[in-house]
Structure formats: structure tokens, C-alpha cells
Scaffold this active site. Structure first.
Site, PDB file in Angstrom:
ATOM      1  CE1 TYR A  55      -3.204  -2.898   0.059  1.00  0.00           C
ATOM      2  CE2 TYR A  55      -3.552  -2.172   2.332  1.00  0.00           C
ATOM      3  CZ  TYR A  55      -3.958  -3.016   1.351  1.00  0.00           C
ATOM      4  OH  TYR A  55      -4.867  -4.074   1.184  1.00  0.00           O
ATOM      5  N   PRO A  99     -16.063  -3.408   0.519  1.00  0.00           N
ATOM      6  CG  PRO A  99     -16.545  -2.849   2.665  1.00  0.00           C
ATOM      7  CD  PRO A  99     -15.368  -3.175   1.714  1.00  0.00           C
ATOM      8  N   GLY A 154     -17.858  -5.087  -9.114  1.00  0.00           N
ATOM      9  CA  GLY A 154     -16.848  -5.333 -10.034  1.00  0.00           C
ATOM     10  C   GLY A 154     -15.198  -5.472  -9.414  1.00  0.00           C
ATOM     11  CB  VAL A 196     -18.863   3.012  -4.380  1.00  0.00           C
ATOM     12  CG1 VAL A 196     -17.559   3.001  -3.676  1.00  0.00           C
ATOM     13  CG2 VAL A 196     -19.408   4.384  -4.836  1.00  0.00           C
ATOM     14  CG  PHE A 197     -22.826  -1.125  -4.378  1.00  0.00           C
ATOM     15  CD1 PHE A 197     -23.876  -0.934  -3.257  1.00  0.00           C
ATOM     16  CD2 PHE A 197     -22.049  -1.927  -3.911  1.00  0.00           C
ATOM     17  CE1 PHE A 197     -23.869  -1.489  -2.067  1.00  0.00           C
ATOM     18  CE2 PHE A 197     -21.757  -2.492  -2.523  1.00  0.00           C
ATOM     19  CZ  PHE A 197     -22.662  -1.956  -1.600  1.00  0.00           C
TER      20      PHE A 197
END
Length: 305
Positions: A52, A216, A220, A225-226
Site C-alpha cells: 500500500y 465492501p 466489479g 461504488v454501488f
């Protein structure tokens, strides 16, 4: 925040982990405020990886939290290793050198948890076992786990590794549910029936390995983000409806959906927004009904046979 045991260990951890992959996007003062807010909310489990920010995220975190012995006793640190540029590497030499680098950057003498980041097809499990033994004996690592591994890969490690595998970090969200959907579609001739992970969900439950869902809120593979996304109108409508019922945000419901699963998962957040992190933490107080869980699952486009 509510806590849980990590795998078969005696380590008591918050049910929501703080992912630090993006902490290098914050300025020094912002990083300090974020870490402090996390601690004040009871979110003292911090997830890292040596890749990271090329290692800078661990350095920034250590500076932000003002690492010292007193601070170290109050937090739980997890990091991952095994990814190198253009390859994966589970060799003894790489694992040991990676941990030394992680400890140096985090300014600590030990990790509470070390995960092997992504499967290395050239793995020699005997070497992993030697590395884990050396790390455990020296006190540099107290608990071990994996990330993105299916059951047979874990079994191969367990054949040689003495230490329990306490966690498996896997991609899972309301819109990335293959490990759940395949369990519904046993012996069915549809795409959802394809077993892409060797039954890892049930395997981890049977072996008391804590699943740590990463990304979370993503759909995909890091496509976005959904939540609030026009691509998922029915899903957002249902999530907003449930959020209104509990008087919480859509973020809270997305995490609560994962926590509702009896596998006792520990979602890993990725946000660097204090308000959004606090919304994630609130999910530990929400227990969705069976009807709400399935309604959200179906609203994401998932089908039941």
C-alpha cells in the site's frame, strides 16, 4: 463497537476493521484526525499491506498515531505480504524480509496478524512453515492468516504450517456475491451456479476462519461504488428504504448486510472519511431481518433458483 474472536484465536477484535490502503491520500493533520477518530469510536483494528503506497501507508499511519509502547498496547495491527512487482512470492526469505520492513515502517516490534496477500503458485509450503515458525518464535507475529485463497490452497498450507489460519481476506459486497450465490444454485444450469472459489464461504465457517470482506462498497474489481450509483437503481432504492427504517445511512446498511451473515465476518473499510467510517461502525448495532437481507440481495440483481 461490538467485538468478536478472530478465527480460533483468543484475539478479541472489533467487528469492523479499518483499512489503511488510502491513508497516503491524507495530509499529516488529516491522518492524525482520522486515526484518532477511529480510536475514539472503538475501531482499533488497523489493516495494512506492505504494497500500500509502496510502504508509505504504514509509515504515515505510524506517524499519525504517534506510535509508542503505550499506543501499541491499545491497537491491533494486521499487515499483508507476498506481492512483488510482476509476481507473487511466498518464499521464506521474502516473508521474513517483508515482515522486518513492515515492523520498521509501523515502528513496532510485532504484528498481531500477518496475512499472505495473494496465492503464489510457486509456493513451497515447507518454506512458509519455516518462516511462520521463526516469526512466531521471535515474537514478531502473533497470528497468521491468508488473503484471496480458496480451500485447497489453505489446506496445502495447513499440511505444513503449525499455526492456525485465523483469517481469509476476500472480496465480498452486496454486488460481488459469487461465494454466496453459488451456494443457492447447487446443481443448477446458470452462471450463478459456477463455483469459482471452491466453496470458500462454507469452508471458512467449518474451519472457524474469519472472513474479512474487502472493498465492501465496490462493484466489479475496483470499478466504483454501488451506493448512489445510477447503475443500481433498484438496489439503492431498497437500501435507502431499509436505512430510513433504522434511521441510519446507506453506508451503515451495506456493512450491516455483511455482518448479518452468520459466518461472523469482519468487513474491512477503505474510507478515509471520518463520517463514513462512523457510519460503518454503526452497523455493528444493526441486525437486519431475514426478509431485509434477502430483499437487498435480490435488489442487487442476484437471483434465487
Amino acid at each position: 463497537m461490538k467485538t468478536m474472536k478472530l478465527g480460533t484465536s483468543s484475539l478479541e477484535v472489533p467487528v469492523v476493521a479499518v483499512g489503511c490502503m488510502r491513508i497516503n491520500s491524507l495530509g499529516k493533520a488529516e491522518a492524525e484526525r482520522f486515526v484518532q477518530a477511529s480510536l475514539e469510536a472503538g475501531a482499533n483494528f488497523f489493516d495494512h499491506a506492505d504494497i500500500y503506497g509502496g510502504g508509505t501507508c504504514e509509515e504515515i499511519f505510524a506517524e499519525a498515531i504517534h506510535m509508542n509502547d503505550d499506543v501499541r498496547e491499545k491497537i491491533i495491527l494486521q499487515s499483508k505480504c507476498g506481492i512483488r512487482k510482476g509476481m507473487f512470492d511466498f518464499s521464506k526469505e521474502h516473508i521474513l524480509s517483508s515482515v522486518d520492513g513492515i515492523l520498521k515502517r509501523l515502528k513496532t516490534d510485532y504484528l498481531d496478524v500477518l496475512l499472505l496477500h495473494r496465492p503464489d503458485t510457486l509456493v513451497e509450503p515447507e518454506e512458509v512453515a519455516e518462516a511462520f515458525d521463526q516469526l512466531a518464535t521471535s515474537g514478531k507475529v502473533r497470528h497468521f492468516g491468508v488473503s484471496n485463497q480458496h480451500p485447497r490452497q489453505i489446506d496445502l498450507l495447513k499440511k505444513y504450517v503449525k499455526q492456525p489460519i485465523v483469517a481469509n481476506q476476500l472480496q465480498l459486497s452486496i454486488t460481488n456475491t459469487t461465494m454466496i450465490a453459488s451456494g443457492f444454485n447447487v446443481n443448477m444450469e446458470n452462471d450463478a451456479a459456477v463455483n469459482r472459489d471452491g466453496g470458500v464461504l462454507d469452508y471458512c465457517r467449518l474451519n472457524d476462519i474469519t472472513i474479512q470482506p474487502w472493498s465492501p462498497f465496490q462493484y466489479g474489481f475496483f470499478e466504483g461504488v454501488f451506493l448512489g450509483n445510477e447503475k443500481f437503481p433498484e438496489l439503492n432504492k431498497k437500501i435507502d428504504e431499509v436505512a430510513a427504517k433504522y434511521d441510519v445511512s446507506n453506508t451503515t446498511i451495506a456493512i450491516a448486510w455483511l455482518l448479518r451473515h452468520p459466518a461472523k465476518m469482519q468487513p474491512v473499510t477503505g474510507t478515509m472519511n471520518i463520517g463514513r467510517l462512523q457510519d460503518c461502525i454503526k452497523a455493528s448495532d444493526i441486525y437486519l431481518t431475514r426478509e431485509e437481507w434477502y430483499e437487498i440481495f435480490r435488489a442487487a440483481g442476484n437471483i434465487l433458483p
